[in-house]
Design a protein around this motif. Structure first.
Motif, mmCIF file in Angstrom:
data_model
loop_
_atom_site.group_PDB
_atom_site.id
_atom_site.type_symbol
_atom_site.label_atom_id
_atom_site.label_comp_id
_atom_site.label_asym_id
_atom_site.label_seq_id
_atom_site.Cartn_x
_atom_site.Cartn_y
_atom_site.Cartn_z
ATOM 1 N N VAL A 185 0.774 -1.349 0.011
ATOM 2 C CA VAL A 185 0.096 -0.055 0.003
ATOM 3 C C VAL A 185 0.925 1.322 0.005
ATOM 4 O O VAL A 185 0.683 2.305 -0.823
ATOM 5 N N HIS A 186 1.911 1.313 0.908
ATOM 6 C CA HIS A 186 2.834 2.381 1.050
ATOM 7 C C HIS A 186 3.553 2.604 -0.596
ATOM 8 O O HIS A 186 3.558 3.828 -0.883
ATOM 9 N N LEU A 187 3.788 1.620 -0.933
ATOM 10 C CA LEU A 187 4.550 1.663 -2.532
ATOM 11 C C LEU A 187 3.706 2.087 -3.481
ATOM 12 O O LEU A 187 3.795 3.208 -4.168
ATOM 13 N N TYR A 188 2.542 1.756 -3.339
ATOM 14 C CA TYR A 188 1.525 2.082 -4.283
ATOM 15 C C TYR A 188 0.981 3.721 -4.129
ATOM 16 O O TYR A 188 0.880 4.543 -5.032
ATOM 17 N N GLU A 189 0.958 4.288 -2.992
ATOM 18 C CA GLU A 189 0.583 5.418 -2.881
ATOM 19 C C GLU A 189 1.697 6.243 -2.728
ATOM 20 O O GLU A 189 1.713 7.577 -2.778
ATOM 21 N N THR A 226 4.260 6.552 -0.536
ATOM 22 C CA THR A 226 4.830 7.111 0.834
ATOM 23 C C THR A 226 5.888 6.190 1.255
ATOM 24 O O THR A 226 6.305 6.234 2.375
ATOM 25 N N ALA A 227 6.522 5.189 0.321
ATOM 26 C CA ALA A 227 7.501 4.383 0.708
ATOM 27 C C ALA A 227 8.516 4.533 -0.306
ATOM 28 O O ALA A 227 7.851 4.406 -1.670
ATOM 29 N N LEU A 228 9.609 4.174 -0.361
ATOM 30 C CA LEU A 228 10.500 3.969 -1.426
ATOM 31 C C LEU A 228 11.136 2.770 -1.718
ATOM 32 O O LEU A 228 10.907 1.938 -1.069
ATOM 33 N N GLY A 229 11.451 2.668 -3.162
ATOM 34 C CA GLY A 229 11.934 1.402 -3.515
ATOM 35 C C GLY A 229 11.475 0.832 -4.668
ATOM 36 O O GLY A 229 11.859 -0.022 -5.465
ATOM 37 N N TYR A 275 9.505 -4.909 -5.198
ATOM 38 C CA TYR A 275 9.956 -3.503 -5.213
ATOM 39 C C TYR A 275 10.463 -3.342 -6.603
ATOM 40 O O TYR A 275 9.925 -2.667 -7.490
ATOM 41 N N ALA A 276 11.785 -3.404 -6.433
ATOM 42 C CA ALA A 276 12.681 -3.335 -8.092
ATOM 43 C C ALA A 276 12.522 -4.259 -8.758
ATOM 44 O O ALA A 276 12.711 -3.974 -9.919
ATOM 45 N N ARG A 277 12.564 -5.459 -8.052
ATOM 46 C CA ARG A 277 12.447 -6.736 -8.679
ATOM 47 C C ARG A 277 10.870 -7.166 -9.191
ATOM 48 O O ARG A 277 10.346 -6.911 -8.093
ATOM 49 N N TRP A 278 10.533 -7.760 -10.315
ATOM 50 C CA TRP A 278 9.140 -8.256 -10.228
ATOM 51 C C TRP A 278 8.962 -9.426 -9.275
ATOM 52 O O TRP A 278 9.631 -10.055 -8.971
ATOM 53 N N GLY A 279 7.685 -8.812 -8.785
ATOM 54 C CA GLY A 279 7.271 -9.743 -7.626
ATOM 55 C C GLY A 279 6.107 -10.731 -7.808
ATOM 56 O O GLY A 279 5.876 -11.093 -9.364
ATOM 57 N N GLY A 280 5.418 -10.928 -6.691
ATOM 58 C CA GLY A 280 4.485 -12.064 -6.711
ATOM 59 C C GLY A 280 2.940 -11.779 -7.179
ATOM 60 O O GLY A 280 2.402 -12.794 -7.332
ATOM 61 N N MET A 324 9.825 -1.632 21.253
ATOM 62 C CA MET A 324 10.381 -2.268 19.804
ATOM 63 C C MET A 324 9.451 -1.388 18.794
ATOM 64 O O MET A 324 8.060 -1.723 18.844
ATOM 65 N N VAL A 325 10.027 -0.633 17.735
ATOM 66 C CA VAL A 325 9.433 -0.067 16.590
ATOM 67 C C VAL A 325 9.345 -1.209 15.696
ATOM 68 O O VAL A 325 10.319 -1.514 15.296
ATOM 69 N N PHE A 326 8.050 -1.762 15.477
ATOM 70 C CA PHE A 326 7.982 -2.714 14.466
ATOM 71 C C PHE A 326 6.946 -2.416 13.467
ATOM 72 O O PHE A 326 7.415 -2.776 11.959
ATOM 73 N N GLY A 327 6.029 -1.763 13.506
ATOM 74 C CA GLY A 327 5.103 -1.469 12.658
ATOM 75 C C GLY A 327 5.527 -0.289 11.849
ATOM 76 O O GLY A 327 6.511 0.244 12.124
ATOM 77 N N VAL A 328 5.237 -0.220 10.513
ATOM 78 C CA VAL A 328 5.789 0.492 9.472
ATOM 79 C C VAL A 328 5.036 1.932 9.258
ATOM 80 O O VAL A 328 3.945 1.863 8.968
ATOM 81 N N CYS A 329 5.409 2.965 9.820
ATOM 82 C CA CYS A 329 4.914 4.235 9.733
ATOM 83 C C CYS A 329 5.217 4.995 8.132
ATOM 84 O O CYS A 329 6.247 4.637 7.443
ATOM 85 N N ASP A 330 4.473 5.919 8.016
ATOM 86 C CA ASP A 330 4.665 6.803 6.642
ATOM 87 C C ASP A 330 6.071 7.440 6.975
ATOM 88 O O ASP A 330 6.286 7.713 8.119
#
Length: 369
Positions: A66-70, A72-75, A136-141, A281-287
């Protein structure tokens, strides 16, 4: 590696591809950038030396997608098929691969490090300075087929369901955090969030020697499932009364707090409830642009430890063993299965239908509708 249709060397002497898999094109949900995905016919990838052609059995829909689609995440490097929680079967291989057989069931470690940076040399490929992640950069599933390095293709027992297979990568991430957390017997643990990640943490913690596991979520249905999967106590914090009741019951009582929500509110709630000398521990991924206020004095005065964990650094094999042993309630965590044509709508469902779905799975063999 994708080649034009007329250049695909099906049957080339250096490429092991079964006759049943000798086809020129496949369907893929192609991410084009700018919140746009189209299902297209694209060439079947040819496995180069040292790599494996995998027929995708299922691929999980992740918050990172979702982050990649929007944006808000890199890669991500469009055009590309997203999807990194992958299970499938061996369909072929490139030169130098000689230890696999057709139709073996496998899972994919998507983090492909460069192998030469300082982090890769220390075995911390999840921190690689030049990695190219599958999905992300290589074709995925989110496609019928993909290729992956043989080193990143792991066998998984054929009795494991597709649901178990797609959870292996996420569980590998959780194991990275679990190993870093260094849980001591008798510890009290608070898990903030009961989505896929939170429930996997739940499954691991309930098999540990902790004194108490408490879990919170803003959605009643997820909190209920957390209780059913093993949490000693759960709280729905999605309304003011729920938060007030939780805070009245617990006041800085936990040795270990893990944020699985990836939200500022979840992190702040968790930070309020660490016992002196405890670990957060910070484990969940924030924007990527999210920030939170932290009191340096509180960190000092309570001798608090803040750590984080991301992506699997060679923990996929460990995750697979746990799934094969039945430690993970895979078929309760994976709640629905969709086709390639549904990928884009699933990304929206991930955000807007949290009370209906926990983990969604994409099955490329399903037709539209």
């Amino acid at each position: 590696m994708f080649l034009p249709l007329d250049e695909i060397p099906i049957g080339h002497e250096d490429v092991g591809v079964s006759e049943s898999e000798s086809r020129c094109s496949m369907k893929a949900a192609v991410f084009l950038g700018n919140e746009k995905i189209e299902v297209r016919e694209v060439p079947v990838p040819v496995p180069p030396p040292g790599e494996v052609l995998v027929k995708v059995r299922a691929c999980g829909v992740c918050g990172t997608d979702v982050h990649l689609y929007e944006g808000t995440a890199l890669g991500a490097t469009p055009p590309v098929a997203l999807g990194h929680e992958i299970t499938g079967t061996v369909a072929g291989w490139g030169q130098g691969v000689n230890d696999l057989t057709e139709e073996e069931t496998v899972c994919i470690d998507p983090v492909v490090g460069c192998g030469i940076c300082r982090f890769c040399r220390r075995g911390r490929t999840n921190l690689c300075e030049n990695y190219r992640i599958i999905g992300y950069a290589r074709w995925g599933g989110f496609a019928e087929y993909l290729v992956a390095p043989r080193t990143h293709v792991h066998r998984i027992a054929p009795h494991v369901s597709a649901a178990g297979g797609i959870l292996a990568e996420t569980l590998a991430c959780v194991l990275n955090g679990y190993n870093r957390l260094e849980i001591e017997p008798g510890s009290s643990v608070l898990l903030v969030g009961a989505g896929t990640v939170g429930l996997l943490w739940n499954n691991l913690i309930t098999h540990s020697c902790v004194a108490e596991l408490v879990q919170v979520d803003v959605i009643e249905e997820r909190a209920t499932l957390a209780r059913e999967l093993g949490a000693d106590r759960v709280w729905c914090t999605g309304h003011p009364d729920g938060i007030a009741d939780f805070k009245k019951e617990y006041k800085g009582d936990f040795d270990l707090v893990v944020d699985c929500s990836g939200t500022p509110d979840g992190i702040l709630l968790g930070m309020e409830h660490i016992r002196a000398g405890g670990t957060f521990m910070v484990f969940g991924v924030c924007d990527k642009n999210v920030t939170i206020p932290v009191s340096p004095f509180d960190l000092f005065n309570k001798e608090l430890r803040i750590i984080a964990a991301k992506m699997p650094p060679r923990t996929l094999a460990q995750a697979i063993r746990l799934i094969e042993a039945g430690v993970i309630d895979s078929d309760r965590i994976v709640t629905s299965t969709w086709s390639l044509e549904d990928v884009e709508s699933c990304l929206h469902r991930f955000v807007h239908n949290k009370n209906q779905d926990i983990k969604m799975s994409i099955d490329p063999s399903l037709g539209p509708g």
